[in-house]
Write a protein that holds these residues in place. Structure first.
Motif, PDB file in Angstrom:
ATOM      1  N   VAL A   1     -27.892 -86.330  65.616  1.00  0.00           N
ATOM      2  CA  VAL A   1     -26.618 -85.741  66.036  1.00  0.00           C
ATOM      3  C   VAL A   1     -25.903 -85.112  64.839  1.00  0.00           C
ATOM      4  CG1 VAL A   1     -24.316 -86.270  66.915  1.00  0.00           C
ATOM      5  CG2 VAL A   1     -26.332 -87.225  68.054  1.00  0.00           C
ATOM      6  N   ILE A   2     -25.781 -85.862  63.749  1.00  0.00           N
ATOM      7  CA  ILE A   2     -25.067 -85.353  62.578  1.00  0.00           C
ATOM      8  C   ILE A   2     -25.801 -84.153  61.975  1.00  0.00           C
ATOM      9  CG2 ILE A   2     -24.143 -85.940  60.315  1.00  0.00           C
ATOM     10  CD1 ILE A   2     -22.794 -87.320  62.673  1.00  0.00           C
ATOM     11  N   PHE A   3     -27.132 -84.213  61.946  1.00  0.00           N
ATOM     12  CA  PHE A   3     -27.928 -83.131  61.363  1.00  0.00           C
ATOM     13  C   PHE A   3     -27.772 -81.829  62.147  1.00  0.00           C
ATOM     14  CE2 PHE A   3     -32.223 -81.039  61.324  1.00  0.00           C
ATOM     15  CZ  PHE A   3     -32.133 -80.517  60.041  1.00  0.00           C
ATOM     16  N   ALA A   4     -27.668 -81.945  63.480  1.00  0.00           N
ATOM     17  CA  ALA A   4     -27.645 -80.741  64.318  1.00  0.00           C
ATOM     18  C   ALA A   4     -26.246 -80.198  64.562  1.00  0.00           C
ATOM     19  CB  ALA A   4     -28.319 -81.040  65.665  1.00  0.00           C
ATOM     20  N   LEU A   5     -25.204 -80.932  64.176  1.00  0.00           N
ATOM     21  CA  LEU A   5     -23.842 -80.477  64.459  1.00  0.00           C
ATOM     22  C   LEU A   5     -23.450 -79.172  63.754  1.00  0.00           C
ATOM     23  CD1 LEU A   5     -21.554 -83.644  64.644  1.00  0.00           C
ATOM     24  CD2 LEU A   5     -21.897 -81.904  66.399  1.00  0.00           C
ATOM     25  N   PRO A   6     -23.741 -78.984  62.453  1.00  0.00           N
ATOM     26  CA  PRO A   6     -23.226 -77.785  61.769  1.00  0.00           C
ATOM     27  C   PRO A   6     -23.549 -76.459  62.441  1.00  0.00           C
ATOM     28  CG  PRO A   6     -24.029 -79.359  60.157  1.00  0.00           C
ATOM     29  CD  PRO A   6     -24.400 -79.899  61.501  1.00  0.00           C
ATOM     30  N   PRO A   7     -24.826 -76.180  62.818  1.00  0.00           N
ATOM     31  CA  PRO A   7     -25.058 -74.871  63.451  1.00  0.00           C
ATOM     32  C   PRO A   7     -24.370 -74.732  64.800  1.00  0.00           C
ATOM     33  CG  PRO A   7     -27.037 -76.229  63.556  1.00  0.00           C
ATOM     34  CD  PRO A   7     -26.097 -76.924  62.645  1.00  0.00           C
ATOM     35  N   VAL A   8     -24.247 -75.828  65.551  1.00  0.00           N
ATOM     36  CA  VAL A   8     -23.567 -75.747  66.843  1.00  0.00           C
ATOM     37  C   VAL A   8     -22.098 -75.391  66.637  1.00  0.00           C
ATOM     38  CG1 VAL A   8     -22.915 -77.036  68.909  1.00  0.00           C
ATOM     39  CG2 VAL A   8     -25.164 -77.392  67.895  1.00  0.00           C
ATOM     40  N   ILE A   9     -21.440 -76.075  65.707  1.00  0.00           N
ATOM     41  CA  ILE A   9     -20.020 -75.796  65.441  1.00  0.00           C
ATOM     42  C   ILE A   9     -19.842 -74.360  64.967  1.00  0.00           C
ATOM     43  CG2 ILE A   9     -18.067 -76.411  63.969  1.00  0.00           C
ATOM     44  CD1 ILE A   9     -19.160 -79.272  63.909  1.00  0.00           C
ATOM     45  N   ARG A  10     -20.682 -73.924  64.048  1.00  0.00           N
ATOM     46  CA  ARG A  10     -20.557 -72.561  63.515  1.00  0.00           C
ATOM     47  C   ARG A  10     -20.731 -71.512  64.612  1.00  0.00           C
ATOM     48  NH1 ARG A  10     -20.452 -71.762  58.108  1.00  0.00           N
ATOM     49  NH2 ARG A  10     -21.220 -73.371  56.685  1.00  0.00           N
ATOM     50  N   LEU A  11     -21.766 -71.666  65.428  1.00  0.00           N
ATOM     51  CA  LEU A  11     -22.052 -70.654  66.440  1.00  0.00           C
ATOM     52  C   LEU A  11     -20.962 -70.598  67.503  1.00  0.00           C
ATOM     53  CD1 LEU A  11     -25.891 -71.259  66.757  1.00  0.00           C
ATOM     54  CD2 LEU A  11     -24.796 -69.142  66.005  1.00  0.00           C
ATOM     55  N   VAL A  12     -20.449 -71.758  67.896  1.00  0.00           N
ATOM     56  CA  VAL A  12     -19.359 -71.764  68.885  1.00  0.00           C
ATOM     57  C   VAL A  12     -18.113 -71.113  68.290  1.00  0.00           C
ATOM     58  CG1 VAL A  12     -17.830 -73.241  70.231  1.00  0.00           C
ATOM     59  CG2 VAL A  12     -20.266 -73.776  70.107  1.00  0.00           C
ATOM     60  N   ASN A  13     -17.770 -71.484  67.073  1.00  0.00           N
ATOM     61  CA  ASN A  13     -16.606 -70.903  66.402  1.00  0.00           C
ATOM     62  C   ASN A  13     -16.752 -69.387  66.264  1.00  0.00           C
ATOM     63  OD1 ASN A  13     -14.272 -70.579  64.768  1.00  0.00           O
ATOM     64  ND2 ASN A  13     -15.491 -70.888  62.918  1.00  0.00           N
ATOM     65  N   ASP A  14     -17.907 -68.942  65.757  1.00  0.00           N
ATOM     66  CA  ASP A  14     -18.123 -67.506  65.567  1.00  0.00           C
ATOM     67  C   ASP A  14     -18.124 -66.757  66.901  1.00  0.00           C
ATOM     68  OD1 ASP A  14     -18.300 -68.019  62.879  1.00  0.00           O
ATOM     69  OD2 ASP A  14     -20.486 -67.924  62.790  1.00  0.00           O
ATOM     70  N   GLY A  15     -18.722 -67.371  67.914  1.00  0.00           N
ATOM     71  CA  GLY A  15     -18.782 -66.710  69.218  1.00  0.00           C
ATOM     72  C   GLY A  15     -17.410 -66.505  69.821  1.00  0.00           C
ATOM     73  N   ILE A  16     -16.568 -67.537  69.771  1.00  0.00           N
ATOM     74  CA  ILE A  16     -15.224 -67.416  70.346  1.00  0.00           C
ATOM     75  C   ILE A  16     -14.374 -66.442  69.535  1.00  0.00           C
ATOM     76  CG2 ILE A  16     -13.097 -68.698  70.816  1.00  0.00           C
ATOM     77  CD1 ILE A  16     -14.817 -71.090  71.540  1.00  0.00           C
ATOM     78  N   ARG A  17     -14.490 -66.505  68.217  1.00  0.00           N
ATOM     79  CA  ARG A  17     -13.729 -65.573  67.382  1.00  0.00           C
ATOM     80  C   ARG A  17     -14.205 -64.127  67.543  1.00  0.00           C
ATOM     81  NH1 ARG A  17     -10.490 -67.577  63.262  1.00  0.00           N
ATOM     82  NH2 ARG A  17     -10.409 -69.853  63.141  1.00  0.00           N
ATOM     83  N   GLY A  18     -15.446 -63.963  67.986  1.00  0.00           N
ATOM     84  CA  GLY A  18     -15.982 -62.618  68.163  1.00  0.00           C
ATOM     85  C   GLY A  18     -15.646 -61.972  69.492  1.00  0.00           C
ATOM     86  N   VAL A  19     -14.905 -62.676  70.353  1.00  0.00           N
ATOM     87  CA  VAL A  19     -14.506 -62.079  71.636  1.00  0.00           C
ATOM     88  C   VAL A  19     -13.583 -60.886  71.372  1.00  0.00           C
ATOM     89  CG1 VAL A  19     -13.167 -62.495  73.739  1.00  0.00           C
ATOM     90  CG2 VAL A  19     -14.774 -64.219  72.919  1.00  0.00           C
ATOM     91  N   PRO A  20     -13.793 -59.753  72.018  1.00  0.00           N
ATOM     92  CA  PRO A  20     -12.957 -58.572  71.760  1.00  0.00           C
ATOM     93  C   PRO A  20     -11.467 -58.864  71.946  1.00  0.00           C
ATOM     94  CG  PRO A  20     -14.858 -57.976  73.089  1.00  0.00           C
ATOM     95  CD  PRO A  20     -14.862 -59.472  72.990  1.00  0.00           C
ATOM     96  N   ALA A  21     -10.682 -58.393  70.996  1.00  0.00           N
ATOM     97  CA  ALA A  21      -9.237 -58.635  71.052  1.00  0.00           C
ATOM     98  C   ALA A  21      -8.609 -57.990  72.284  1.00  0.00           C
ATOM     99  CB  ALA A  21      -8.576 -58.105  69.784  1.00  0.00           C
ATOM    100  N   GLY A  22      -9.171 -56.874  72.735  1.00  0.00           N
ATOM    101  CA  GLY A  22      -8.620 -56.205  73.909  1.00  0.00           C
ATOM    102  C   GLY A  22      -8.699 -57.067  75.154  1.00  0.00           C
ATOM    103  N   ALA A  23      -9.818 -57.773  75.329  1.00  0.00           N
ATOM    104  CA  ALA A  23      -9.959 -58.644  76.489  1.00  0.00           C
ATOM    105  C   ALA A  23      -8.941 -59.784  76.445  1.00  0.00           C
ATOM    106  CB  ALA A  23     -11.382 -59.198  76.553  1.00  0.00           C
ATOM    107  N   VAL A  24      -8.723 -60.333  75.252  1.00  0.00           N
ATOM    108  CA  VAL A  24      -7.753 -61.421  75.101  1.00  0.00           C
ATOM    109  C   VAL A  24      -6.345 -60.916  75.385  1.00  0.00           C
ATOM    110  CG1 VAL A  24      -6.774 -63.090  73.482  1.00  0.00           C
ATOM    111  CG2 VAL A  24      -9.230 -62.610  73.443  1.00  0.00           C
TER     112      VAL A  24
END
Length: 659
Positions: A543-566
């Motif tokens: 669990v601890i080993f696999a957490l970093p890429p999951v957190i990064r990808l979720v964070n990057d994905g949400i931050r990458g949502v187009p500002a216009g849609a938001v």
């Protein structure tokens, strides 16, 4: 991708017709996305019904586990192959003029590098490492390297660290000598790139443990097998990133050089490689980090060094010694990462002008020679014993205190996890009719990724039965599913919080960087300290080993949502929860699917490695086969790990391109 992008091109539809088509797509996709959980639950319900029927009706040929006839035949044949290799290793031309030469050459290369480091003595190595770091990465990185050297010596692990460093140097050179030219070819040839892509995908799906047994078969136990396994494991990023770098060179520069009559060789050496240098150095960095991870794991096949020190300490449940060796390998990984990363960013001292171009390297070599000569003259080639400081005793005392304080709670939580989650899931997978488990795997593949994934995942799960390790494969699968569920739940939650808070994202960034630098083997140490030996510490480490890429990808994905849609959603009065669930998460779906995929694949790699701390199942079969010279069991178990990885990868890749 190409077919999808080609559809709108030939259809110059009138503007009035476009909006309905646009509206229909997302609603259909949304309806399909909403129906997938229901379909997945239906598949799970059918599997549970089959399990219940098997329990009620009792064991029978069609309600029981996978017949082991084919598997036992295959294991026996593989054991026969191993017996033939042992008997003919020194007489067969295949080995006498082939693999034995490679084995001797690789073994000699590792020994020569290790002997060179030993001859330089610890003062010479420190001076050489300091000067090389200064030239390649600048003074800012020097303290990190010096800290690593200090830990090697003070922990009494200097010789082990030099053994590990020698193996890393040899393996990385092999990986780069093979990987960079392949990457150049892939970058310059579309056909070769298409040929290499599935090979690299397959290599990156394979957990590290799966590389060990084939190398032992060909090269025997020891440094040659460890060097080849490490090099092969580390090649994919060298190929991929080099190809990406070559393809990313500015097309205008390439056209200008070609128009001036440059040959392909001149184009490569004068334009493409210089302009791609920074990206290629990133590939070198990733290759080195994978090599560090694999060298530690290769201690299982006789690589020695720091990995063997950790392995021996964990087998004795000596947390203090494991922490010492773990800290050494962590600092080695951090130092190599910082040096290659800084070199890739151009933070080194650069080339001196004029006569100083040769004067600076000459002065450095003179300093290394002087330090080495002084060490030999004073008989101080080995790190002085009086300079060693052990922390094993206080760490073990602290671990005993922690166990006394929370050991009951951790043991109880581990027992609950085993009793109410892991054991029931394992019972369902091993106790259900085998053909129903195969169909369920295909069903999940069809629900989440389409019919091709259904065929691939069903065939991969069936292959584990044909290999004769069905029960252990299903037990390993149950461990992966439990650890992956916890990883994804925690990782998605933290990723969402990080995406909504710049402060939390800034705090997490260096923590995640450090976690992704650590070799996976190291994560077993705190897990054993908290939970002891067994399946629970393996799951905790996964669990601890696999957490970093999951957190990064979720964070990057949400931050990458187009500002216009938001902004459009906010202007229509959406609440924060609606904005997250109706806009951000759906539009970040591709990144979320990739996070799930990467999390599950990393969990699989770590769960298998958990065999070293008592997790059992397929990982244990690989280790047992290596230790007891049972090639059939070890190789089939390694292949079963690959099959599980293939099935999980196909199912979790999803329909990313179809949003």
């Amino acid at each position: 991708m190409s077919a999808t992008s080609a559809r709108p091109a030939p259809a110059p539809a009138p503007p009035a017709a476009a909006p309905p088509a646009k509206a229909a797509g997302p609603s259909g996709a949304a309806a399909l996305a909403r129906s997938r959980p229901v379909q997945a639950l239906a598949v799970a319900a059918v599997l549970l019904a089959g399990f219940a029927a098997a329990r009620v009706l009792g064991p029978s040929a069609w309600l029981g586990p996978f017949p082991d006839t084919a598997g036992q035949w295959l294991i026996a044949r593989l054991d026969g192959v191993y017996a033939w290799i042992v008997a003919n290793r020194n007489t067969s031309p295949l080995f006498l003029y082939g693999f034995n030469y490679v084995s001797v050459g690789l073994g000699s290369a590792v020994v020569l590098v290790n002997q060179a480091l030993t001859f330089l003595a610890w003062p010479g190595v420190v001076v050489l490492g300091t000067l090389a770091t200064w030239r390649a990465a600048g003074w800012r990185t020097v303290p990190v390297v010096l800290a690593a050297f200090a830990v090697f010596g003070l922990a009494g692990l200097w010789a082990e660290a030099m053994t590990t460093l020698a193996l890393i140097i040899t393996s990385v050179l092999i990986a780069l000598v093979a990987g960079v030219p392949l990457g150049i070819l892939a970058g310059r040839s579309d056909g070769f790139d298409r040929l290499m892509r599935p090979v690299l995908d397959f290599m990156q799906i394979m957990p590290a443990f799966a590389y060990l047994m084939p190398m032992v078969l060909l090269f025997g136990i020891g440094n040659p097998a460890a060097a080849v396994a490490t090099a092969v494991y580390a090649i994919p990023p060298a190929v991929r990133i080099t190809a990406l770098a070559i393809r990313g060179v500015d097309a205008g520069a390439v056209e200008a050089t070609t128009s001036l009559g440059s040959t392909p060789w001149q184009l490569l050496t004068k334009v493409q490689l210089p302009l791609a240098r920074r990206t290629i150095l990133l590939g070198v960095n990733q290759t080195i980090m994978l090599a560090v991870s694999m060298v530690v794991i290769a201690s299982v096949i006789g690589a020695g060094g720091l990995g063997d020190a950790i392995y021996q300490a964990l087998s004795k449940v000596n947390v203090g010694q494991a922490v010492e060796a773990g800290l050494a390998i962590v600092l080695l990984a951090i130092a190599l990462d910082r040096v290659t990363g800084a070199a890739g960013n151009g933070e080194g001292t650069g080339t001196a002008p004029g006569r100083r171009r040769l004067l600076v390297p000459a002065a450095g070599l003179a300093a290394v020679a002087a330090a080495t000569a002084a060490a030999h003259a004073l008989d101080a080639t080995a790190w002085p014993d009086g300079w060693s400081v052990t922390v094993a005793a206080p760490v073990n005392a602290a671990n005993d205190a922690v166990q006394a304080a929370i050991g009951g709670a951790t043991a109880a939580s581990g027992d609950l996890l085993l009793q109410w989650v892991l054991n029931p899931l394992s019972a369902v997978l091993t106790g259900s009719p085998w053909w129903l488990v195969v169909l369920a795997a295909a069903g999940f593949g069809a629900v989440f990724a389409g019919w091709r994934a259904a065929v691939a995942s069903g065939a991969a799960i069936a292959a584990t039965g044909l290999l004769g390790v069905w029960d252990n494969s299903m037990d390993t699968l149950s461990q992966v599913l439990v650890a992956a569920a916890v990883t994804i739940a925690i990782g998605v939650l933290i990723g969402i919080l990080a995406a909504r808070s710049d402060v939390l994202a800034a705090v997490l960034r260096p923590v995640l960087d450090a976690m992704q630098t650590l070799p996976p083997f190291v994560y077993l140490i705190p897990a054993v300290a908290l939970f002891g030996i067994g399946r629970v510490p393996a799951l905790a480490a996964a669990v601890i080993f696999a957490l970093p890429p999951v957190i990064r990808l979720v964070n990057d994905g949400i931050r990458g949502v187009p500002a216009g849609a938001v902004e459009a959603a906010v202007s229509q009065g959406s609440t924060g929860a609606q904005l997250l669930t109706k806009v951000r998460l759906p539009l970040a779906r591709s990144s979320l699917l990739l996070a799930v995929n990467q999390g599950i694949m990393m969990v699989l790699a770590m769960v298998v490695m958990g065999a070293l701390v008592g997790a059992g199942s397929l990982g244990y079969d690989v280790v047992f086969g290596l230790k007891q010279n049972q090639l059939g069991l070890g190789l089939t178990s390694g292949l079963a790990i690959v099959c599980l990885g293939l099935a999980l990868d196909r199912v979790t890749q999803g329909r990313r391109s179809h949003g």
